[in-house]
Design an enzyme around this catalytic site. Structure first.
Site, mmCIF file in Angstrom:
data_model
loop_
_atom_site.group_PDB
_atom_site.id
_atom_site.type_symbol
_atom_site.label_atom_id
_atom_site.label_comp_id
_atom_site.label_asym_id
_atom_site.label_seq_id
_atom_site.Cartn_x
_atom_site.Cartn_y
_atom_site.Cartn_z
ATOM 1 N N HIS A 18 0.851 -1.205 0.000
ATOM 2 C CA HIS A 18 0.000 0.000 0.000
ATOM 3 C C HIS A 18 0.885 1.254 0.000
ATOM 4 O O HIS A 18 0.642 2.201 -0.745
ATOM 5 C CB HIS A 18 -0.885 0.053 1.256
ATOM 6 C CG HIS A 18 -1.933 -1.016 1.345
ATOM 7 N ND1 HIS A 18 -2.071 -1.814 2.441
ATOM 8 C CD2 HIS A 18 -2.924 -1.384 0.481
ATOM 9 C CE1 HIS A 18 -3.095 -2.648 2.270
ATOM 10 N NE2 HIS A 18 -3.631 -2.399 1.085
ATOM 11 N N ARG A 91 -2.132 -6.399 -8.375
ATOM 12 C CA ARG A 91 -0.936 -7.177 -8.062
ATOM 13 C C ARG A 91 -0.719 -8.295 -9.051
ATOM 14 O O ARG A 91 0.394 -8.624 -9.407
ATOM 15 C CB ARG A 91 -1.075 -7.807 -6.665
ATOM 16 C CG ARG A 91 -0.856 -6.850 -5.555
ATOM 17 C CD ARG A 91 -1.413 -7.392 -4.272
ATOM 18 N NE ARG A 91 -2.864 -7.337 -4.291
ATOM 19 C CZ ARG A 91 -3.621 -7.360 -3.217
ATOM 20 N NH1 ARG A 91 -3.067 -7.519 -2.038
ATOM 21 N NH2 ARG A 91 -4.923 -7.269 -3.298
ATOM 22 N N SER A 129 -2.877 -7.754 2.802
ATOM 23 C CA SER A 129 -3.189 -7.642 4.231
ATOM 24 C C SER A 129 -3.653 -8.982 4.788
ATOM 25 O O SER A 129 -3.307 -9.339 5.921
ATOM 26 C CB SER A 129 -4.269 -6.586 4.461
ATOM 27 O OG SER A 129 -3.806 -5.317 4.092
HETATM 28 N N1 LIG Z 1 0.947 -5.132 -2.476
HETATM 29 C C1 LIG Z 1 0.085 -4.405 -3.202
HETATM 30 N N2 LIG Z 1 0.460 -3.880 -4.375
HETATM 31 C C2 LIG Z 1 -0.422 -3.201 -5.140
HETATM 32 N N3 LIG Z 1 -1.689 -2.967 -4.825
HETATM 33 C C3 LIG Z 1 -2.107 -3.435 -3.648
HETATM 34 C C4 LIG Z 1 -1.252 -4.179 -2.773
HETATM 35 N N4 LIG Z 1 -1.964 -4.532 -1.679
HETATM 36 C C5 LIG Z 1 -3.201 -4.046 -1.876
HETATM 37 N N5 LIG Z 1 -3.300 -3.388 -3.050
HETATM 38 C C6 LIG Z 1 -4.459 -2.739 -3.620
HETATM 39 O O1 LIG Z 1 -4.894 -1.739 -2.721
HETATM 40 C C7 LIG Z 1 -6.319 -1.596 -2.779
HETATM 41 C C8 LIG Z 1 -6.879 -1.727 -1.391
HETATM 42 O O2 LIG Z 1 -6.579 -2.998 -0.950
HETATM 43 P P1 LIG Z 1 -7.058 -3.683 0.382
HETATM 44 O O3 LIG Z 1 -7.215 -2.700 1.466
HETATM 45 O O4 LIG Z 1 -8.166 -4.618 0.086
HETATM 46 O O5 LIG Z 1 -5.713 -4.511 0.682
HETATM 47 P P2 LIG Z 1 -5.443 -6.031 0.498
HETATM 48 O O6 LIG Z 1 -3.990 -6.262 0.714
HETATM 49 O O7 LIG Z 1 -6.059 -6.532 -0.777
HETATM 50 O O8 LIG Z 1 -6.233 -6.552 1.764
HETATM 51 P P3 LIG Z 1 -7.184 -7.820 1.917
HETATM 52 O O9 LIG Z 1 -6.279 -9.000 1.752
HETATM 53 O O10 LIG Z 1 -7.717 -7.656 3.315
HETATM 54 O O11 LIG Z 1 -8.227 -7.711 0.850
HETATM 55 C C9 LIG Z 1 -6.791 -2.686 -3.761
HETATM 56 O O12 LIG Z 1 -6.958 -2.100 -5.040
HETATM 57 C C10 LIG Z 1 -5.647 -3.669 -3.787
HETATM 58 O O13 LIG Z 1 -5.591 -4.352 -5.022
HETATM 59 MG MG LIG Z 2 -8.161 -6.682 -1.023
#
Ligand SMILES: Nc1ncnc2c1ncn2[C@@H]1O[C@H](COP(=O)(O)OP(=O)(O)OP(=O)(O)O)[C@@H](O)[C@H]1O
Ligand SMILES: [Mg+2]
Length: 160
Positions: A18, A91, A129
């Site tokens: 993030h 991703r 996450s």
């Molecule tokens: N490592 C990453 N690289 C690029 N984009 C990311 C990454 N982690 C999350 N995102 C993007 O950030 C946005 C918000 O994601 P979110 O808060 O759902 O996180 P997440 O890591 O996907 O969490 P969860 O696993 O709880 O869904 C989404 O568009 C997700 O694709």
């Molecule tokens: Mg997510």
């Protein structure tokens, strides 16, 4: 004209993936609002105020970023805050299907809003996450994937 963007998500908790996306978005847009969804149907590990607080502390090195919590529709939040760009991260191909559906739905709900996709640097492509929470609960080391402040909070969630 100033270009503002919002980056919505659950951020439960904020990861280095993030952070990388926010930092890069902040170099493109005048202002980036990290909008943290209350998301009650996801049963988050951290309550909304804790997720907001962690994200604020982790992102304090990026000057043109604000972190706010919200509930309700993302497009409504965008309208109220005069934001016409929604940033989402891609991703892997596995993200694509849901993100594509979400982007199409949001443009049907609010024509004026554009979704912009950003890809992470390759060392962040496998960070989510969900995985971080699972590893932390089982006592694994997540120090490489999250800020030390987040790591300390996750240690308190350890169950083994
Ligand atoms: N490592 C990453 N690289 C690029 N984009 C990311 C990454 N982690 C999350 N995102 C993007 O950030 C946005 C918000 O994601 P979110 O808060 O759902 O996180 P997440 O890591 O996907 O969490 P969860 O696993 O709880 O869904 C989404 O568009 C997700 O694709
Ligand atoms: Mg997510």
């Amino acid at each position: 004209m100033k270009r503002n963007a919002m980056y919505p998500g659950t951020f439960d908790p904020i990861t280095n993936g993030h952070h990388d996306l926010v930092r890069r978005a902040a170099s493109i847009f005048d202002r980036v609002i990290v909008a943290i969804a209350a998301n009650p149907n996801k049963v988050p590990m951290f309550p909304l105020d804790a997720r907001v607080d962690l994200a604020r502390r982790v992102l304090q090195d990026v000057p043109n970023v604000d972190v706010v919590g919200y509930s309700g529709l993302t497009v409504e939040f965008a309208r109220k805050n005069n934001v016409s760009v929604v940033i989402r991260g891609l991703r892997a191909v596995s993200d694509f299907e849901f993100e594509f559906q979400l982007a199409n739905m949001s443009s049907h709900l609010a024509r004026e809003i554009e979704t912009v996709f950003m890809t992470p640097q390759e060392q962040f492509t496998f960070i989510s996450s969900t995985l971080i929470r699972e590893i932390a609960v089982l006592g694994g080391d997540v120090g490489e994937f999250v800020h030390p402040i987040v790591e300390a909070e996750l240690k308190k969630q350890r169950r083994v």
